[in-house]
Every structure is written in structure tokens, then in C-alpha cells.
Write a protein that holds these residues in place. Sequence first.
Motif, PDB file in Angstrom:
ATOM      1  N   ALA A  86       0.855  -1.174   0.000  1.00  0.00           N
ATOM      2  CA  ALA A  86       0.000   0.000   0.000  1.00  0.00           C
ATOM      3  C   ALA A  86       0.893   1.227   0.000  1.00  0.00           C
ATOM      4  O   ALA A  86       1.901   1.265   0.700  1.00  0.00           O
ATOM      5  CB  ALA A  86      -0.908   0.009   1.225  1.00  0.00           C
ATOM      6  N   SER A  87       0.533   2.209  -0.807  1.00  0.00           N
ATOM      7  CA  SER A  87       1.341   3.422  -0.846  1.00  0.00           C
ATOM      8  C   SER A  87       0.842   4.378   0.229  1.00  0.00           C
ATOM      9  O   SER A  87      -0.275   4.251   0.735  1.00  0.00           O
ATOM     10  CB  SER A  87       1.257   4.067  -2.217  1.00  0.00           C
ATOM     11  N   GLU A  90      -2.458   5.973  -0.648  1.00  0.00           N
ATOM     12  CA  GLU A  90      -3.642   5.123  -0.478  1.00  0.00           C
ATOM     13  C   GLU A  90      -4.057   5.032   0.986  1.00  0.00           C
ATOM     14  O   GLU A  90      -5.250   5.048   1.306  1.00  0.00           O
ATOM     15  CB  GLU A  90      -3.365   3.716  -1.025  1.00  0.00           C
ATOM     16  N   ILE A  91      -3.061   4.951   1.867  1.00  0.00           N
ATOM     17  CA  ILE A  91      -3.379   4.789   3.287  1.00  0.00           C
ATOM     18  C   ILE A  91      -3.980   6.062   3.859  1.00  0.00           C
ATOM     19  O   ILE A  91      -4.998   6.027   4.561  1.00  0.00           O
ATOM     20  CB  ILE A  91      -2.113   4.382   4.070  1.00  0.00           C
ATOM     21  N   SER A  94      -7.453   6.561   2.771  1.00  0.00           N
ATOM     22  CA  SER A  94      -8.435   5.642   3.359  1.00  0.00           C
ATOM     23  C   SER A  94      -9.019   6.198   4.656  1.00  0.00           C
ATOM     24  O   SER A  94     -10.055   5.733   5.116  1.00  0.00           O
ATOM     25  CB  SER A  94      -7.828   4.259   3.586  1.00  0.00           C
TER      26      SER A  94
ATOM     27  N   PHE B 167     -10.250  -2.118   0.424  1.00  0.00           N
ATOM     28  CA  PHE B 167      -8.904  -1.711   0.827  1.00  0.00           C
ATOM     29  C   PHE B 167      -8.861  -1.387   2.318  1.00  0.00           C
ATOM     30  O   PHE B 167      -8.007  -1.883   3.040  1.00  0.00           O
ATOM     31  CB  PHE B 167      -8.435  -0.493   0.011  1.00  0.00           C
ATOM     32  N   SER B 168      -9.794  -0.545   2.784  1.00  0.00           N
ATOM     33  CA  SER B 168      -9.773  -0.142   4.199  1.00  0.00           C
ATOM     34  C   SER B 168      -9.906  -1.342   5.111  1.00  0.00           C
ATOM     35  O   SER B 168      -9.178  -1.477   6.094  1.00  0.00           O
ATOM     36  CB  SER B 168     -10.927   0.807   4.509  1.00  0.00           C
ATOM     37  N   LYS B 226       4.168  -2.031  -5.410  1.00  0.00           N
ATOM     38  CA  LYS B 226       4.169  -1.626  -4.008  1.00  0.00           C
ATOM     39  C   LYS B 226       2.886  -0.948  -3.566  1.00  0.00           C
ATOM     40  O   LYS B 226       2.749  -0.617  -2.402  1.00  0.00           O
ATOM     41  CB  LYS B 226       5.331  -0.650  -3.744  1.00  0.00           C
ATOM     42  N   SER B 227       1.980  -0.675  -4.470  1.00  0.00           N
ATOM     43  CA  SER B 227       0.734  -0.080  -4.010  1.00  0.00           C
ATOM     44  C   SER B 227      -0.408  -1.044  -4.311  1.00  0.00           C
ATOM     45  O   SER B 227      -0.297  -1.903  -5.184  1.00  0.00           O
ATOM     46  CB  SER B 227       0.492   1.276  -4.669  1.00  0.00           C
ATOM     47  N   PHE B 228      -1.472  -0.892  -3.562  1.00  0.00           N
ATOM     48  CA  PHE B 228      -2.595  -1.811  -3.687  1.00  0.00           C
ATOM     49  C   PHE B 228      -3.160  -1.801  -5.103  1.00  0.00           C
ATOM     50  O   PHE B 228      -3.446  -2.837  -5.686  1.00  0.00           O
ATOM     51  CB  PHE B 228      -3.671  -1.396  -2.678  1.00  0.00           C
TER      52      PHE B 228
END
Lengths: 233, 284
Positions: A86-87, A90-91, A94, B167-168, B226-228
Motif C-alpha cells: 500500500a502506498s 492510499e493509506i 483511506s 482496501f480499508s 508496491k501499491s494496492f
Amino acid sequence: MAQLICENLALGYDGREILSDLNFSVDAGDYLCIVGENGSGKTTLMKTILGLQSPISGKLSMSDGLSQNEIGYLPQQTLVQRDFPASVWEIVLSGCQNSCGLRPFYNKAEKQLAKENIKKMELEPLVNRCYRELSGGQQQRVLLARALCATHKMLLLDEPVSGLDPKVTAEMYRLIEELNKKDGITVIMISHDLDAALQYANRILHIGKKVFFGTKEEYLKSEISGVFAKGDE
Amino acid sequence: MGEIFDKLSLYLQFPFVRYALIVGVLIALCSSLLGVTLVLKRFSFIGDGLSHVAFGAMAIASVLKMTNDMPLVLLITVICAILLLRTGQNTKIKGDAAVAMISVGALAIGYLLLNLFSTSGNLSGDVCTTLFGSTSILTLSQDEVWLCVVLSIIVVAVFILFYNKIFSVTFDESFARATGTNAGVYNLLIAIVIAVIIVLAMNLVGSLLISALVIFPALSAMRIFKSFKSVTLCSAVLSVFCTLAGMIISILSGTPVGSTIVAADIAAFLIFYIIGMFSGGSKK
Ligand SMILES: Nc1ncnc2c1ncn2[C@@H]1O[C@H](COP(=O)(O)OP(=O)(O)OP(=O)(O)O)[C@@H](O)[C@H]1O
Ligand SMILES: [Mg+2]
């Protein structure tokens, strides 16, 4: 005016009480520090405030326009799996999930909010980096930025500086103080760092065998602080 | 080279081959989407258990002599997915044991039922087909093709619509719950979608190889990206590519479809693993 009021709260797991008869209230703009020994139930209290578990008895109420899902929080341990791809972006984004409701995608305002919080936490150079490749201090700031996206009213921080070096610790405290003073966000922080607690907080909640709640000045006068400070060293 | 193309275009004239390719691509797409979630949420064991449940359900359907067994299999698998999720939430160990019980139990009962009631002369062949999916993708009826297409589209649509929620919930369930996301509902949704994917994938690779189809593309993509978002996109593309390659190879050389696809997935994983080692090594 009080944002959060706890009355005769008892909490614990599976009906087994860890803490009982807890009374305190938090006003808007407060900086409350929760101190107490390991295992005294600080994290449990935080989970109860967040609604992750229900209190055994007593009442926990929010008022002053605060609702339970508007509290941003920084967990003590992130249960994130070690190799989660996850970058940072993105986090942080969220954290806006609660304002989305059932809308499937983030809107412009939410993306803007995420950008601002990334800037506030001085994370701009890391925005596209992978979370798991960051240092502990950087990861804490990412999670703080995410918490800020979820709230502009109240932040719950569970030992935000554990494992950080003195310099990064000071920086973290400065960031938190800024959020409290400049943005007027209520801060509830769990900490073992009594010096910092006394430096930044205006209210102290001490939990354990004896419970204390009051202003910093009252706490310093009470005998409980002496015992804890000595035992702590 | 030309010879291969001739052979391929000859095969492509058969409608069932074209159906098989279309359905294969769709199933590959669906199964890769939730791979990351499955791997990271430790749901992969549920996936494995469910595939055995699907085998048991298939056995029941064939004993009942149902011509179109997919609806029944789907129903049983979805119910088991919900049950497994429920028990899995209480305590870790009990959840694991429950999965093991249900999955091994379903395998045994399924085989027993087939043995007792099957009228087919080639029992072990039938079982082998269900377990390894050797030819079932080529024998889909038109109804089944449509069902596969509709289900795949639903899975992809659900995934896109709930992408941010998934994702969350996958990344940090406690935070998601604390900020008002109903994590229970989304876990349920994920479990149901997994059940649907498993029933779909069973047609393609058979029940024993489903986990491979779901997990390999995600693991491969995680080696490099590296990212979802990039991992999800990469595993989708990779899965479709490997499935197409596997199916074409198996059509041309007569190898079993399912195992050829999985072999292609494994090859891709090795390639990604090596690339990941090199790119990781040069950065640090
Ligand atoms: N999931 C759980 N189930 C049952 N008991 C638990 C659980 N988590 C914590 N406890 C118990 O509850 C008590 C309080 O734990 P809690 O995590 O709240 O302590 P803490 O004050 O946050 O400690 P620390 O300073 O080490 O973070 C401990 O005695 C612990 O053993
Ligand atoms: Mg704690």
C-alpha cells in the motif's frame, strides 16, 4: 462544553472487569493525557471510546456535535500485515472513508483533505512510497495523517512515540501540539512519558488501582503522581 | 509457427472452444481481483476449504442427476462461506479447525456419495475431472456459459464499487470499524464473492487447483509492485495472460487445462520473483 463524558464506566473483556467506576469528561480543545502502568487498561479504554468493544456497564456519551465515527485514532500496534502493498497516498486517503458513506469513490474535497494532511505531516516526499518500506517514525506520521483525514474534532493517540528516537519524538509532540493549538483538535493521548504528559497536556487521567482525573496542577499535588513518577524511573 | 496458427484457427472455429476462452478469461480476471485481500487477510485457508465444499456439492448435484449443477453448488458454497467466516471470527484456532473439518469432510462425503450412487462407468475419471477440471471448461453448455459471464460481471462490478472499502477493511480492520465502516458487512461480502469465484473457477481448473488460480497472480504482483492499486491491476493482467496462454497451450498440445494454467502461473511467479530480487537489490 463537554465532547465526551464517561459515567461510572466499567470495561473489560468477556465480562471480566479490568477497570470500573471510571468518571471523566473531555471538553473541546482539551489535551488529555492518560497514564498508568502496563496492563492497567489504557488501550482497552481507548477501544471502548472508539466503539470497538462495548462497556460492561456505565455510560459513555458524546455531545457537542461529535459522533463516534468522527474520532481519528492512532493505534498502539498496527495489525497491518508486514508485506501489505500500500502506498502512503492510499493509506492516508483511506482515512476519508467515514465521510464517504456508501459512495464508492473519493471526491475532490476528500482528495484535497488527504493532500493537506500529507503536507501537514511533512510526508510530501514520501507520497508514492510503499508503507512497509518506511521507518517507524515515518509510519507513525502516515497513520497520524490518516487519522486527521477521519476527524477535525478529536484525535485518540495510543502511545504515539513508542519506539521513536528522541529527536523524532520531539517532532511528533510538536506536530500533535500544533494540531491541538492551531487546529483546535481535542487530543487524547496515552503515554508512558510523564514529563511530556505534564508538559503538553492540560488534563491527566491516571488509571490503575487508584484512579485520578483532574488538571495537571491537581495531579502534581496529588500523592498518586509521586508514586507513579518514582515507580516509573 | 504457421502450423501452430493453422491448428489454432481450426480449433477456434468450434464454438465451444471460443466459449471456453471467453469464460476462461473472465474467470481469470475475477479470481485474481480478490487474491491480494485473500492472501493478506489470512482468508486463503477459507478459499481452500471452500473449494473442497464445492467438490462435495458437485457430488451431491451429480447424485441427484441435475443437468445444471451450478446453482446448487453456488448456494451450498455461499452458505458454507458465511458459516466459516462466522466461526473464524470467534477464535483463530477454532476457526482453522472448523475449516479443516468442513473441507476434509466435504471431500470424503463427496467421494463416498459418488461411489455409492454413481452410475457412470468411469468413476475415477469423473472424480479426477472434478478435482482437476481436465475438460469441464470445454463441455460447458450455453446456459452455463451465460451464468459464468453474468457472475463474472457481477464480481468485477462489486469489486470496483467496493474497491476503497475492501482496501480499508483489508489494510486495517480496527481503524475501518472505529471510523464507522461496517466491517462485518464487508467481510461477509468478501466471503460471498470468494464463494462465487470458487464456483466459477472450479469449471476452469477444478476444485483442487482453485487456490493456485486465486493466489499466484497476487503473490507474483506483490513481488514487484508496491501499491494496492498497481498490485491489483498487475495481478489481473497477469492472471488473464497466464490463463490464455495455459488454455491455448493445452488446446494445442492436449495437456489438461487446469494444470497447464497453474503451471503458467507458477512460471510467471518465478519470473516475477527473480525480477523482484534484482530490482529490490539495486534499490537498496
Ligand atoms: N483481547 C483481550 N482479551 C482479553 N484480555 C485482554 C485483551 N487485551 C488486553 N487484555 C487484558 O486487559 C488488560 C489491559 O490491557 P490494555 O491493553 O488495555 O493495557 P494498557 O494499559 O494499554 O497497557 P500498555 O501500557 O502495556 O499498553 C491486561 O491485563 C490484558 O491482559
Ligand atoms: Mg496499551
